[in-house]
Design an enzyme around this catalytic site. Structure first.
Site, short mmCIF file in Angstrom:
data_model
loop_
_atom_site.label_atom_id
_atom_site.label_comp_id
_atom_site.label_asym_id
_atom_site.label_seq_id
_atom_site.Cartn_x
_atom_site.Cartn_y
_atom_site.Cartn_z
N SER A 12 45.44 30.98 40.35
CA SER A 12 44.47 30.56 41.37
C SER A 12 43.18 30.07 40.69
O SER A 12 42.97 30.29 39.49
CB SER A 12 44.20 31.72 42.32
OG SER A 12 43.82 32.87 41.59
N GLU A 14 38.77 29.33 41.20
CA GLU A 14 37.57 29.69 41.96
C GLU A 14 36.51 28.59 41.87
O GLU A 14 36.30 28.01 40.80
CB GLU A 14 37.01 31.00 41.41
CG GLU A 14 35.78 31.48 42.17
CD GLU A 14 35.39 32.90 41.78
OE1 GLU A 14 36.27 33.80 41.74
OE2 GLU A 14 34.20 33.11 41.51
N ALA A 48 25.12 36.25 48.25
CA ALA A 48 24.83 37.54 48.88
C ALA A 48 23.78 37.36 49.97
O ALA A 48 22.87 36.54 49.85
CB ALA A 48 24.37 38.54 47.83
N ASP A 106 25.37 41.36 45.38
CA ASP A 106 24.16 41.95 44.79
C ASP A 106 22.98 41.62 45.69
O ASP A 106 22.93 40.54 46.27
CB ASP A 106 23.94 41.40 43.37
CG ASP A 106 25.05 41.88 42.45
OD1 ASP A 106 25.26 43.10 42.39
OD2 ASP A 106 25.71 41.03 41.82
N HIS A 146 31.88 48.17 36.02
CA HIS A 146 30.79 47.51 36.75
C HIS A 146 29.46 47.98 36.14
O HIS A 146 29.29 49.17 35.86
CB HIS A 146 30.88 47.88 38.24
CG HIS A 146 29.86 47.18 39.06
ND1 HIS A 146 28.64 47.76 39.38
CD2 HIS A 146 29.83 45.94 39.59
CE1 HIS A 146 27.94 46.89 40.10
NE2 HIS A 146 28.63 45.79 40.24
N PHE A 213 25.68 34.57 31.44
CA PHE A 213 26.55 35.19 32.46
C PHE A 213 26.99 36.59 32.01
O PHE A 213 27.02 37.52 32.81
CB PHE A 213 27.84 34.37 32.66
CG PHE A 213 27.68 33.07 33.39
CD1 PHE A 213 26.53 32.76 34.09
CD2 PHE A 213 28.72 32.14 33.38
CE1 PHE A 213 26.41 31.55 34.77
CE2 PHE A 213 28.60 30.94 34.06
CZ PHE A 213 27.44 30.64 34.74
N HIS A 263 43.37 34.07 37.37
CA HIS A 263 42.42 33.46 38.31
C HIS A 263 41.34 32.79 37.46
O HIS A 263 40.63 33.47 36.72
CB HIS A 263 41.81 34.55 39.20
CG HIS A 263 40.81 34.07 40.19
ND1 HIS A 263 41.17 33.46 41.38
CD2 HIS A 263 39.45 34.11 40.20
CE1 HIS A 263 40.07 33.15 42.07
NE2 HIS A 263 39.02 33.53 41.38
P1 FAD Z 1 31.76 47.63 44.96
O1 FAD Z 1 33.21 47.73 44.81
O2 FAD Z 1 31.14 48.15 46.22
O3 FAD Z 1 31.11 48.37 43.70
C1 FAD Z 1 29.73 48.21 43.39
C2 FAD Z 1 29.24 49.43 42.62
O4 FAD Z 1 29.18 50.57 43.50
C3 FAD Z 1 30.14 49.85 41.46
O5 FAD Z 1 29.33 50.32 40.41
C4 FAD Z 1 30.99 50.97 42.05
O6 FAD Z 1 31.44 51.87 41.05
C5 FAD Z 1 29.97 51.63 42.99
N1 FAD Z 1 30.60 52.28 44.16
C6 FAD Z 1 31.55 51.77 44.97
N2 FAD Z 1 31.86 52.65 45.94
C7 FAD Z 1 31.07 53.73 45.77
C8 FAD Z 1 30.90 54.96 46.45
N3 FAD Z 1 31.60 55.27 47.55
N4 FAD Z 1 29.98 55.85 45.98
C9 FAD Z 1 29.24 55.56 44.86
N5 FAD Z 1 29.36 54.40 44.17
C10 FAD Z 1 30.25 53.50 44.62
N6 FAD Z 1 29.12 38.19 44.16
C11 FAD Z 1 28.65 37.44 45.19
O7 FAD Z 1 27.50 37.62 45.61
N7 FAD Z 1 29.40 36.43 45.75
C12 FAD Z 1 30.66 36.19 45.34
O8 FAD Z 1 31.31 35.30 45.88
C13 FAD Z 1 31.20 36.98 44.29
N8 FAD Z 1 32.47 36.81 43.86
C14 FAD Z 1 33.00 37.65 42.92
C15 FAD Z 1 34.35 37.52 42.57
C16 FAD Z 1 34.92 38.37 41.63
C17 FAD Z 1 36.38 38.22 41.29
C18 FAD Z 1 34.12 39.35 40.99
C19 FAD Z 1 34.72 40.25 39.93
C20 FAD Z 1 32.78 39.49 41.32
C21 FAD Z 1 32.21 38.65 42.30
N9 FAD Z 1 30.88 38.80 42.71
C22 FAD Z 1 30.38 37.99 43.72
C23 FAD Z 1 30.01 39.77 42.07
C24 FAD Z 1 29.98 41.11 42.84
O9 FAD Z 1 29.46 40.91 44.13
C25 FAD Z 1 29.10 42.07 42.05
O10 FAD Z 1 29.74 42.44 40.86
C26 FAD Z 1 28.61 43.29 42.80
O11 FAD Z 1 27.61 43.93 42.02
C27 FAD Z 1 29.67 44.32 43.10
O12 FAD Z 1 30.53 43.91 44.07
P2 FAD Z 1 31.89 44.76 44.35
O13 FAD Z 1 32.54 44.15 45.51
O14 FAD Z 1 32.64 44.95 43.12
O15 FAD Z 1 31.21 46.16 44.80
#
Ligand code: FAD
Length: 284
Positions: A12, A14, A48, A106, A146, A213, A263
């Site tokens: 895929s 992006e 975000a 973020d 992360h 990055f 990907h």
């Molecule tokens: P989460 O899975 O919620 O994790 C974030 C942090 O919180 C981690 O440190 C995790 O350990 C912690 N955490 C999770 N659940 C809990 C809990 N219950 N209690 C305590 N801590 C917890 N960003 C964008 O803005 N737009 C995009 O389109 C985008 N695309 C992306 C695509 C990919 C494939 C990747 C890998 C990243 C992308 N990002 C994007 C970046 C991403 O939004 C950031 O890395 C963000 O900081 C974390 O998002 P996440 O969904 O992994 O968060």
């Protein structure tokens, strides 16, 4: 790694939504070159707090309807309300979108309210609550942890929460150390997490950009690679040739050792991904 082998491999791409007419032309040119590779789907990032909401939507529909490739919008939930996310989900469902990349995102600078979701697992649960099994839900995974997680173990448990909330598969942050990926997948299996975890692949075409990055997202550039890339200075041709060799080797190793697909982060450019695709023989 064993159970990752049983899935058909998925390749895929992006993209990010263009912010200007010129950027739109660049994206169209890239799509025209990359579409013949027939990727399984193309995902489109989301700023975000909803900053690119309309553009992500437009780009997704363009890819799915005009280009004719399945498109998967990213949705980030930070600084968002349930009502806002509900509207986005229903809008995509009505237009025939079947795959989403569900993220926390973020906190954008200048935004004060974190909104109604804290973590991506809450977004995944909300997607399931609102739309049942309509969407195939992808989530993010971090083989090198992360950057905000207190430990790898805590991050793995949090990754598991996303899967338990209903994620179907995952795409990783990019990395250059294959061992980090293999270890991550093994650790997931130890915790009973058995969804496909597809490596995110970042082509190397520009050292300054990749260094920036990597600093932001916590991806490690191994010392030997950094030293080589630094030594090339402004010699872009050598950087690209080296980058192509290194990333091709990385992809080969990942696929040979059981990764369920790749990907590619295109950055809306076609050439580097096309070269990788051909070198890997993905065009059959
Ligand atoms: P989460 O899975 O919620 O994790 C974030 C942090 O919180 C981690 O440190 C995790 O350990 C912690 N955490 C999770 N659940 C809990 C809990 N219950 N209690 C305590 N801590 C917890 N960003 C964008 O803005 N737009 C995009 O389109 C985008 N695309 C992306 C695509 C990919 C494939 C990747 C890998 C990243 C992308 N990002 C994007 C970046 C991403 O939004 C950031 O890395 C963000 O900081 C974390 O998002 P996440 O969904 O992994 O968060």
């Amino acid at each position: 790694m064993e159970s990752q082998r049983k899935y058909p491999k998925i390749f895929s791409l992006e993209f990010f939504p263009p912010k200007s007419a010129e950027a739109e032309r660049t994206l169209r040119r890239a799509l025209a070159k990359l579409a013949p590779l027939k990727p399984r789907f193309c995902s489109v990032t989301f700023g975000a707090g909803g900053s690119t909401r309309d553009k992500t939507f437009e780009t997704v529909l363009d890819i799915q309807q005009r280009v004719g490739i399945e498109a998967a919008p990213h949705i980030s939930c930070i600084a968002s309300t349930r009502a806002g996310i509900r509207e986005v989900l229903h809008g995509y469902r009505e237009r025939g979108i079947r795959r989403l990349v569900a993220l926390r995102g973020d906190m954008p600078s200048g935004m004060l309210s974190a909104g109604e979701f804290r973590y991506a697992s809450e977004l995944v649960a909300f997607i399931r609550q609102e739309t049942g099994d309509h969407f195939h839900v992808e989530v993010a995974a971090y083989p090198e942890m992360h950057p905000q997680a207190p430990s790898m173990e805590a991050d793995l448990r949090n990754f598991k929460r996303k899967v338990e909330a209903g994620a179907n598969s995952a795409i990783t942050q990019y990395f250059f150390n294959p061992e980090a990926y293999f270890r991550f997948v093994d650790d997931c299996q130890r915790l009973g997490v058995d969804i496909p975890i597809v490596p995110g692949i970042m082509p190397i075409t520009n050292y300054a950009q990749i260094a920036r990055f990597s600093e932001q997202c916590g991806a490690d550039i191994p010392r030997w690679m950094r030293k080589r890339l630094e030594a090339y200075g402004d010699d872009l041709e050598s950087i690209r040739a080296f980058g192509l060799d290194v990333v091709t080797d990385l992809c080969r190793r990942l696929l040979e050792q059981g990764a369920p697909g790749l990907h590619f982060y295109t950055l809306n450019k076609a050439d580097a991904v096309m070269k990788l695709w051909h070198r890997l023989g993905l065009d059959g």
